[in-house]
Design an enzyme around this catalytic site. Structure first.
Site, PDB file in Angstrom:
ATOM      1  N   ARG A   1      31.782  -3.299  -3.963  1.00  0.00           N
ATOM      2  CA  ARG A   1      32.164  -2.259  -4.930  1.00  0.00           C
ATOM      3  C   ARG A   1      33.681  -2.159  -5.060  1.00  0.00           C
ATOM      4  NH1 ARG A   1      27.680  -0.285  -2.251  1.00  0.00           N
ATOM      5  NH2 ARG A   1      28.981   0.725  -0.687  1.00  0.00           N
TER       6      ARG A   1
ATOM      7  N   GLU B   1      28.352   2.020  14.096  1.00  0.00           N
ATOM      8  CA  GLU B   1      27.637   2.991  14.924  1.00  0.00           C
ATOM      9  C   GLU B   1      26.845   2.262  16.022  1.00  0.00           C
ATOM     10  OE1 GLU B   1      25.456   5.648  12.504  1.00  0.00           O
ATOM     11  OE2 GLU B   1      24.915   6.947  14.188  1.00  0.00           O
TER      12      GLU B   1
HETATM   13  P1  AMP Z   1      33.350   3.158   7.268  1.00  0.00           P
HETATM   14  O1  AMP Z   1      33.779   1.835   7.838  1.00  0.00           O
HETATM   15  O2  AMP Z   1      32.480   3.947   8.172  1.00  0.00           O
HETATM   16  O3  AMP Z   1      34.537   3.966   6.757  1.00  0.00           O
HETATM   17  O4  AMP Z   1      32.420   2.841   6.028  1.00  0.00           O
HETATM   18  C1  AMP Z   1      32.956   2.482   4.806  1.00  0.00           C
HETATM   19  C2  AMP Z   1      32.170   1.403   4.133  1.00  0.00           C
HETATM   20  O5  AMP Z   1      30.765   1.602   4.183  1.00  0.00           O
HETATM   21  C3  AMP Z   1      32.552   1.369   2.671  1.00  0.00           C
HETATM   22  O6  AMP Z   1      32.703   0.012   2.267  1.00  0.00           O
HETATM   23  C4  AMP Z   1      31.404   2.058   1.954  1.00  0.00           C
HETATM   24  O7  AMP Z   1      31.089   1.389   0.777  1.00  0.00           O
HETATM   25  C5  AMP Z   1      30.241   2.045   2.937  1.00  0.00           C
HETATM   26  N1  AMP Z   1      29.654   3.393   3.177  1.00  0.00           N
HETATM   27  C6  AMP Z   1      29.662   4.062   4.357  1.00  0.00           C
HETATM   28  N2  AMP Z   1      29.021   5.235   4.261  1.00  0.00           N
HETATM   29  C7  AMP Z   1      28.600   5.341   2.983  1.00  0.00           C
HETATM   30  C8  AMP Z   1      27.895   6.355   2.247  1.00  0.00           C
HETATM   31  N3  AMP Z   1      27.469   7.500   2.810  1.00  0.00           N
HETATM   32  N4  AMP Z   1      27.642   6.129   0.938  1.00  0.00           N
HETATM   33  C9  AMP Z   1      28.076   4.977   0.356  1.00  0.00           C
HETATM   34  N5  AMP Z   1      28.735   3.997   0.985  1.00  0.00           N
HETATM   35  C10 AMP Z   1      28.997   4.161   2.295  1.00  0.00           C
END
Ligand code: AMP
Length: 175
Positions: free
Chosen positions: A58, A95
Site C-alpha cells: 500500500r 508480536e
Molecule cells: P507495525 O510494524 O506494527 O507498525 O505495523 C505496520 C505495518 O503493518 C504497516 O505496513 C501496515 O500496513 C500494517 N498494519 C498493522 N496493523 C494494521 C491495522 N490495524 N490495519 C491495517 N494495517 C495494519
C-alpha cells in the site's frame, strides 16, 4: 475533508481481535486520495528530499505520487526474495516471531536525503526497520510519513523517537 471518514474498519481481519484499517476506500475517492498525497507533499516540499522509500504494497500507491511531486526518486522496500539484484536486509520483531524487509544495495547513494512512507503506523516495528535499512545503505532519514497512526497502547511513535514523524489521521486503539 475528514480523511478518517474515508477509512473502512474491518473487524477481526486478518485474524480475530485485529481492527484492520482498510485504506482502499480512501484511495478510491479522488478527493481524499489527492488531499492525502498533497498534505504530505506540502510538508516535505522544501526539505530537499532526494528519494522516497515506501514499503510494499500500500505504501507504493502514495509513495510514487509523493516522489514524483517532490522531484525525488522512488525506492522500493520489499519483503524478502522479491528484489532481483543484491539486497540489504533488516530483520524486526513481530508480536510472534520476526519478519524481514529488503532494499537493493545500490538503491541509495551515500548521503541521500530520504523520506520513508507507509500507509499505517502501528507498533512502529516495520518503520523502524525501514529507517535502519536506509541508514545501513548510507542514506539520511529526513522523515517518516504515514496516512494513519494508531495511538495508545502500541507506542509506535516512541519507537521512532529522534525521527521527524508525521501522520494525517490518528486513531486511538485500546487493548
Ligand atoms: P507495525 O510494524 O506494527 O507498525 O505495523 C505496520 C505495518 O503493518 C504497516 O505496513 C501496515 O500496513 C500494517 N498494519 C498493522 N496493523 C494494521 C491495522 N490495524 N490495519 C491495517 N494495517 C495494519
Amino acid at each position: 475533508m475528514d480523511l478518517l471518514k474515508e477509512i473502512r474498519n474491518v473487524p477481526d481481519w486478518p485474524k480475530p481481535g485485529i481492527q484492520f484499517k482498510d485504506i482502499t476506500t480512501l484511495a478510491k475517492n479522488s478527493t481524499a486520495f489527492k488531499e492525502s498525497c498533497d498534505l504530505i507533499i506540502k510538508k516535505y516540499k522544501k526539505k530537499g528530499i532526494e528519494k522516497v522509500a515506501a514499503i510494499e504494497a500500500r505504501g507504493y500507491v502514495w509513495g510514487g505520487v509523493i516522489a514524483y511531486q517532490l522531484g525525488a526518486g522512488f525506492v522500493l522496500i520489499r519483503k524478502p526474495g522479491k528484489l532481483p539484484a543484491d539486497t540489504i536486509t533488516e530483520e524486526y520483531e513481530l508480536e510472534y516471531g520476526t519478519d524481514k524487509i529488503e532494499i537493493h544495495t545500490d538503491a541509495i547513494k551515500k548521503g541521500d536525503n530520504v523520506l520513508i512512507f507507509d500507509d499505517l503506523l502501528a507498533t512502529g516495528g516495520t518503520a523502524k526497520a525501514a529507517c535502519n535499512l536506509i541508514e545501513k545503505a548510507g542514506g539520511v532519514v529526513a522523515g517518516v510519513a504515514f496516512i494513519i497512526e494508531l495511538t495508545g497502547s502500541l507506542h509506535g511513535r516512541e519507537k521512532l523517537e529522534g525521527y521527524d514523524v508525521i501522520s494525517l489521521v490518528e486513531i486511538p486503539v485500546e487493548e
